[in-house]
Design a protein around this motif. Structure first.
Motif, PDB file in Angstrom:
ATOM      1  N   ALA A 176       0.800  -1.218   0.000  1.00  0.00           N
ATOM      2  CA  ALA A 176       0.000   0.000   0.000  1.00  0.00           C
ATOM      3  C   ALA A 176       0.836   1.273   0.000  1.00  0.00           C
ATOM      4  N   GLY A 177       2.150   1.129   0.106  1.00  0.00           N
ATOM      5  CA  GLY A 177       3.008   2.298   0.154  1.00  0.00           C
ATOM      6  C   GLY A 177       2.944   3.035   1.479  1.00  0.00           C
ATOM      7  N   ASP A 178       2.374   2.369   2.487  1.00  0.00           N
ATOM      8  CA  ASP A 178       2.200   3.025   3.786  1.00  0.00           C
ATOM      9  C   ASP A 178       3.114   2.465   4.873  1.00  0.00           C
ATOM     10  N   GLY A 179       3.989   1.516   4.515  1.00  0.00           N
ATOM     11  CA  GLY A 179       4.874   0.916   5.502  1.00  0.00           C
ATOM     12  C   GLY A 179       4.145   0.083   6.533  1.00  0.00           C
ATOM     13  N   ASP A 180       2.933  -0.327   6.217  1.00  0.00           N
ATOM     14  CA  ASP A 180       2.102  -1.050   7.179  1.00  0.00           C
ATOM     15  C   ASP A 180       1.500  -2.335   6.613  1.00  0.00           C
ATOM     16  N   HIS A 181       1.489  -2.469   5.294  1.00  0.00           N
ATOM     17  CA  HIS A 181       0.881  -3.621   4.636  1.00  0.00           C
ATOM     18  C   HIS A 181       1.888  -4.191   3.631  1.00  0.00           C
ATOM     19  N   TYR A 182       2.375  -5.372   3.940  1.00  0.00           N
ATOM     20  CA  TYR A 182       3.428  -5.974   3.129  1.00  0.00           C
ATOM     21  C   TYR A 182       3.028  -7.353   2.629  1.00  0.00           C
ATOM     22  N   ALA A 183       3.704  -7.778   1.568  1.00  0.00           N
ATOM     23  CA  ALA A 183       3.665  -9.165   1.117  1.00  0.00           C
ATOM     24  C   ALA A 183       5.080  -9.696   1.255  1.00  0.00           C
ATOM     25  N   ALA A 184       5.196 -10.932   1.693  1.00  0.00           N
ATOM     26  CA  ALA A 184       6.505 -11.569   1.820  1.00  0.00           C
ATOM     27  C   ALA A 184       6.468 -12.914   1.117  1.00  0.00           C
ATOM     28  N   ARG A 185       7.497 -13.175   0.330  1.00  0.00           N
ATOM     29  CA  ARG A 185       7.698 -14.501  -0.266  1.00  0.00           C
ATOM     30  C   ARG A 185       8.996 -15.032   0.315  1.00  0.00           C
ATOM     31  N   VAL A 186       8.895 -16.159   1.012  1.00  0.00           N
ATOM     32  CA  VAL A 186      10.046 -16.745   1.693  1.00  0.00           C
ATOM     33  C   VAL A 186      10.261 -18.145   1.126  1.00  0.00           C
ATOM     34  N   VAL A 187      11.411 -18.340   0.514  1.00  0.00           N
ATOM     35  CA  VAL A 187      11.752 -19.625  -0.100  1.00  0.00           C
ATOM     36  C   VAL A 187      12.951 -20.187   0.645  1.00  0.00           C
ATOM     37  N   ALA A 188      12.805 -21.412   1.173  1.00  0.00           N
ATOM     38  CA  ALA A 188      13.893 -21.992   1.959  1.00  0.00           C
ATOM     39  C   ALA A 188      13.890 -23.515   1.864  1.00  0.00           C
ATOM     40  N   GLU A 189      15.055 -24.077   1.680  1.00  0.00           N
ATOM     41  CA  GLU A 189      15.218 -25.530   1.678  1.00  0.00           C
ATOM     42  C   GLU A 189      14.866 -26.096   3.054  1.00  0.00           C
TER      43      GLU A 189
END
Length: 81
Positions: free
Chosen positions: A27-40
């Motif tokens: 949202a550009g507000d520093g409050d709503h994020y998406a995270a993609r975490v890839v790990a073996e």
């Protein structure tokens, strides 16, 4: 106080050292994020356990300093399950 994408990425990478972490500010507000975490290290764990590991890495900041996180976890591509 809101968290930066860099802070979120660093916390997850510290707790899950083999992870590739991509953070997007939705949202550009520093409050709503998406995270993609890839790990073996996620191999052999349920999606719920993977998400718990990421939330644990954030040290209880969900709902406080970090209002919303759209989370995707995965194994590295090109590896068999």
């Amino acid at each position: 106080m809101a968290m930066t994408a860099e802070q979120i990425q660093a916390m997850i990478a510290t707790a899950i050292p083999d992870a590739t972490v991509e953070i997007t500010d939705l949202a550009g507000d520093g409050d709503h994020y998406a995270a993609r975490v890839v790990a073996e290290s996620f191999r052999g764990t349920s999606r719920v356990a993977q998400h718990k590991a990421v939330y644990q890495a954030l040290g209880g900041r969900m709902g406080g300093a970090l209002h919303a996180l759209q989370l995707t976890t995965a194994l590295p591509e090109g590896t068999s399950s």
